[in-house]
Design an enzyme around this catalytic site. Structure first.
Site, mmCIF file in Angstrom:
data_model
loop_
_atom_site.group_PDB
_atom_site.id
_atom_site.type_symbol
_atom_site.label_atom_id
_atom_site.label_comp_id
_atom_site.label_asym_id
_atom_site.label_seq_id
_atom_site.Cartn_x
_atom_site.Cartn_y
_atom_site.Cartn_z
ATOM 1 N N CYS A 1 77.272 33.841 95.899
ATOM 2 C CA CYS A 1 78.141 33.355 96.976
ATOM 3 C C CYS A 1 78.445 34.478 97.986
ATOM 4 O O CYS A 1 77.546 34.878 98.712
ATOM 5 C CB CYS A 1 79.388 32.715 96.375
ATOM 6 S SG CYS A 1 80.144 31.519 97.479
ATOM 7 N N HIS B 1 78.102 29.602 91.700
ATOM 8 C CA HIS B 1 78.810 30.530 90.803
ATOM 9 C C HIS B 1 78.475 30.320 89.319
ATOM 10 O O HIS B 1 79.279 29.735 88.592
ATOM 11 C CB HIS B 1 80.320 30.327 90.959
ATOM 12 C CG HIS B 1 80.877 30.827 92.242
ATOM 13 N ND1 HIS B 1 81.325 32.119 92.414
ATOM 14 C CD2 HIS B 1 81.065 30.201 93.425
ATOM 15 C CE1 HIS B 1 81.771 32.277 93.646
ATOM 16 N NE2 HIS B 1 81.628 31.128 94.280
ATOM 17 N N GLU C 1 78.819 32.267 86.955
ATOM 18 C CA GLU C 1 79.827 32.935 86.110
ATOM 19 C C GLU C 1 81.026 32.034 85.819
ATOM 20 O O GLU C 1 81.849 32.358 84.968
ATOM 21 C CB GLU C 1 80.273 34.254 86.766
ATOM 22 C CG GLU C 1 81.193 34.136 87.968
ATOM 23 C CD GLU C 1 80.492 33.733 89.266
ATOM 24 O OE1 GLU C 1 79.297 33.372 89.225
ATOM 25 O OE2 GLU C 1 81.153 33.750 90.320
HETATM 26 N N1 GLN Z 1 83.432 31.867 101.979
HETATM 27 C C1 GLN Z 1 83.212 33.163 101.389
HETATM 28 C C2 GLN Z 1 82.535 34.105 102.389
HETATM 29 O O1 GLN Z 1 82.090 33.687 103.421
HETATM 30 C C3 GLN Z 1 82.371 33.065 100.122
HETATM 31 C C4 GLN Z 1 83.097 32.224 99.094
HETATM 32 C C5 GLN Z 1 82.749 32.556 97.680
HETATM 33 O O2 GLN Z 1 82.265 33.654 97.360
HETATM 34 N N2 GLN Z 1 83.047 31.637 96.773
HETATM 35 O O3 GLN Z 1 82.461 35.267 102.130
#
Ligand code: GLN
Length: 192
Positions: free
Chosen positions: A77, A174, A176
């Site tokens: 992410c 994610h 994890e």
């Molecule tokens: N929206 C976050 C970003 O742009 C990422 C969100 C996340 O890691 N769950 O950095």
């Protein structure tokens, strides 16, 4: 096997718990010297702008770029955004993976969702494929892969949510936060 988890912001504790469940030794990485002796590094989810700014403050950007030339790195992410060459706005990036990303591509926090994905790389050829249940939290989309990167998984509508470039991995979701250890096992196989 010793795996570092970048521990300056985000859900690093969940990655560490998953890695320890799989028998890997772990190190919380906050400074360049914490990279010494690691076989691989995970960059967790969180807020990519915050992770980027703190990485600059701690002198981590160049050491992370160097580390990624020879070692496995997986960004989940925000971590995937941080690995990308282009996040279509100005923020500090490691910029070593041939992907472009669109941040918050699904909307706001309330638009977070879960989906079952087909990820061939996680299924040994000898076993029937089992879907991978993925959790997306204000997630980015991997808009494009180019150069040396390739697509690992897409949503049913074709949008890319996981990519690989040699020992580098990027996932919009994610692993994890699930009980499914297959993605972490896959990463350990790249780090080995
Ligand atoms: N929206 C976050 C970003 O742009 C990422 C969100 C996340 O890691 N769950 O950095």
């Amino acid at each position: 096997m010793r795996i570092g988890v970048l521990a300056i912001q985000g859900d690093f504790a969940e990655h560490i718990a998953m890695l320890e469940r799989l028998g890997a030794e772990t190190t919380e990485v906050r400074l360049p010297r914490h990279l010494d002796g690691l076989d691989g590094l995970i960059i967790p989810g969180g807020e990519s702008t915050t992770i980027g700014k703190l990485a600059v403050d701690f002198g981590l950007l160049d050491p992370l770029r160097e580390f990624g030339k020879t070692h496995a790195i997986w960004g989940t992410c925000a971590g995937a955004i941080f690995l990308s060459k282009d996040a279509r706005r100005s923020q500090p990036l490691i910029g070593i993976m041939d992907i472009t990303v669109e941040r918050n591509a699904f909307g706001r926090q309330v638009d977070s969702f879960e989906a079952d994905l087909e990820i061939a790389a996680l299924n040994p050829a000898t076993q029937p494929s089992a879907p991978y249940h993925a959790i997306f939290i204000r997630a980015p989309i991997i808009e494009s892969v180019f150069g040396a990167a390739s697509v690992l998984s897409t949503l049913p509508d074709g949008r890319i949510v996981a990519a690989q470039q040699g020992k580098l991995l990027a996932t919009s979701f994610h692993p994890e936060l699930t009980q499914d250890t297959r993605f972490h096992q896959y990463f350990l196989s790249l780090a080995r």
